[in-house]
Design a protein around this motif. Structure first.
Motif, PDB file in Angstrom:
ATOM      1  N   PHE A 199      49.978  48.420  34.403  1.00 13.66           N
ATOM      2  CA  PHE A 199      49.765  47.200  35.184  1.00 13.66           C
ATOM      3  C   PHE A 199      48.383  47.176  35.829  1.00 13.66           C
ATOM      4  O   PHE A 199      48.231  47.008  37.037  1.00 13.66           O
TER       5      PHE A 199
ATOM      6  N   GLN B 111      47.629  42.847  34.814  1.00 15.98           N
ATOM      7  CA  GLN B 111      48.898  42.919  35.547  1.00 15.98           C
ATOM      8  C   GLN B 111      49.925  41.943  34.978  1.00 15.98           C
ATOM      9  O   GLN B 111      50.493  41.131  35.710  1.00 15.98           O
TER      10      GLN B 111
ATOM     11  N   ASN C 180      52.826  37.944  39.482  1.00 11.90           N
ATOM     12  CA  ASN C 180      51.711  37.976  38.517  1.00 11.90           C
ATOM     13  C   ASN C 180      51.404  36.631  37.870  1.00 11.90           C
ATOM     14  O   ASN C 180      50.272  36.408  37.450  1.00 11.90           O
TER      15      ASN C 180
END
Ligand code: ADP
Length: 483
Positions: free
Chosen positions: A389, A287, A156
């Motif tokens: 997320f 996310q 991420n």
């Protein structure tokens, strides 16, 4: 296929050399915005990971350590190389992760900030003598490098997460074996290209291994030559690393999952709270482990706040992050998309109301999930209990301060939290009551190089950033001198 001067090699980097897998094994890297394969990267074998550990061991210097000046220069050179190549590294990051180009390039700056911070505070790792003379001895405290460290990062923040770990490891004089997530290895390769060209670190100081987590994780957990692992990722894998390193009692720094509460009291500036929530929630497509996951809104202002969110969300542009003017890119993969969809379906089935966004049956077949707001969320819903997320904003209503502190803490996680109120004393009480490593008061801002960041409870062990982060990669050794 992606073309870049920073991606001339797509192999590991071991002992100062680009190193292919001996059998020629590779794995595909996708652009989540288009679904295309953009690269094939080398997948390292167990022997190659062992070679990386051996290279790290040969670069470790204990009896004649690298000087503070030498280590500072490495950090400064990496910082400068990242800044000078921000556009290209950001472009690579955007293509493999999907976040908007400007955001991706901003992440490169953010990463450079960690190398900068460590270069400016490395002096804190110098030995010092304690002023008292306990037991008639002169006591010197030394900060020794832990040794070869395994650095394992998620997808991420492909450059941000490694920067936090590597800056502190290098400041401490620790060689490392680095494993990026298989979704986003290209940004890491780009970083290694820069380090290869622009720093004069000794061979083996930084090593790159890509490929199967099980193969790489096994070597890092089992090797007695790797006394420390620093990992960012899921709590599930964090638990496995704790178990797999228990036998050798390895030092662990773990930044794990979150389930961030974002609390809006009725005396809050609702516009500021809404702006901050949008910036916080949709970073990286929702996310990130610091993204607000449960939005607690005082019942008196719930409708007004919901309207403000809907107004903002309906103006957002979703699309391929490489094109300008995009606010929200795709989710990383199908599993990520399906999870957000499942959370939305579950919330609506259990009685939540859709405030903005699309119904599950209106969603497309690509990885683009529109920003979505739901209200009247309750504690039995997936979106309340688990980290979604993704770009789903679930609002739950509350009445009292005590009730919302209890609800905020009703999770095994304790990473980031946020409270919006105009009452300073209340903010202090709520922050103290929330068992979270980070509690933003009237701000949705996340970690910064200057401050320690990390989780309580199942969100992890240790801190990254600040002086606390700098000290993660050293062992204090005391040398009392008798005469
Ligand atoms: P995420 O859900 O963010 O992908 P993971 O915890 O699955 O989080 O992965 C984070 C990082 O940890 C990735 O680089 C992944 O490849 C790696 N990883 C996953 N399983 C293991 C393992 N058993 N040992 C070591 N690393 C692992």
């Amino acid at each position: 296929m992606i073309e870049s001067p920073l991606l001339e090699k797509l192999t590991g980097y071991i002992g100062g050399r680009w190193t292919d897998n001996a059998q020629g094994n590779t794995f595909d890297v996708y652009n989540p915005a288009t679904g295309e394969v953009i690269a094939q990267a080398a997948s390292m074998s167990e022997d190659e990971v062992k070679a990386a550990v051996a290279a790290g061991k040969s670069a470790l210097r204990l009896t004649s350590p690298y000087s503070i000046e030498t280590r500072r220069k490495w950090l400064e050179d990496i910082r400068d190389a990242l800044k000078a190549n921000k556009e290209e590294v950001g472009r690579i990051l955007c293509m493999e992760h999907g976040k908007p180009l400007q955001e991706a390039q901003g992440e490169v700056d953010y990463a450079a900030g960690f190398f900068d911070y460590c270069s400016k505070h490395i002096q804190a790792l110098d030995a010092h003598t304690i002023p008292e003379k306990p037991k008639d001895c002169t006591w010197t405290v030394h900060y020794r490098p832990v040794g070869v460290t395994g650095l394992i990062t998620p997808w991420n923040f492909p450059i941000g997460m490694i920067a936090k770990k590597l800056s502190a490891a290098l400041a401490a004089g620790c060689p490392s074996v680095i494993k990026p997530a298989s979704e986003t290895p290209l940004t890491m390769v780009a970083l290694f290209s820069l380090m290869d060209k622009h720093t004069d670190m000794p061979d083996g100081m930084v090593n790159l291994v890509m490929g199967k987590a099980s193969v790489i994780g096994k070597v890092l957990c089992e090797s007695p030559d790797v006394p420390m692992l620093s990992f960012t990722g899921s709590t599930e894998v964090g638990r496995k690393l704790i178990q797999d390193t228990a036998e050798q009692v390895k030092k662990l720094a773990l930044e794990l999952g979150g389930n961030a509460p974002f609390i809006v009291f009725d005396d809050a500036d609702l516009d500021a709270a809404a702006d901050n929530l949008i910036a916080n929630k949709f970073r990286g497509g929702g996310q990130t482990c610091v993204c607000a996951n449960r939005i607690f809104v005082h019942e008196k202002v719930a409708d007004a706040f919901g309207e403000k969110l809907a107004e903002r969300v309906n103006k957002m542009t979703v699309g391929d992050g490489i094109n300008g003017g995009v606010d929200l890119g795709p989710l990383i993969n199908k599993a990520g998309f399906d999870k957000v969809k499942r959370h939305l379906e579950d919330a609506l089935e259990k009685g939540a109301g859709l405030v903005a966004g699309k119904k599950p049956e209106e969603l497309g077949n690509d990885l683009f999930f529109p920003p979505t707001v739901v209200t009247d969320v309750t504690s039995d819903m997936f979106c309340y209990r688990e980290e979604t997320f993704g770009p789903l904003v679930p609002m739950a209503l509350f009445r009292t301060e005590e009730e919302v502190i209890e609800a905020g803490n009703d999770t095994e996680f304790g990473l980031a939290s946020y409270v919006f109120t105009g009452d300073a004393e209340r903010a202090q009480r709520v922050a103290a009551g929330l068992r979270f490593g980070h509690c933003g008061w009237n701000t949705g801002t996340g970690p910064t190089p200057e401050a320690p960041f990390g989780g309580m409870k199942a969100s992890g062990i240790g801190r990254e950033g600040g002086l606390e982060g700098l000290f993660e990669f050293v062992e204090a050794q005391t040398v009392p001198r008798g005469f």
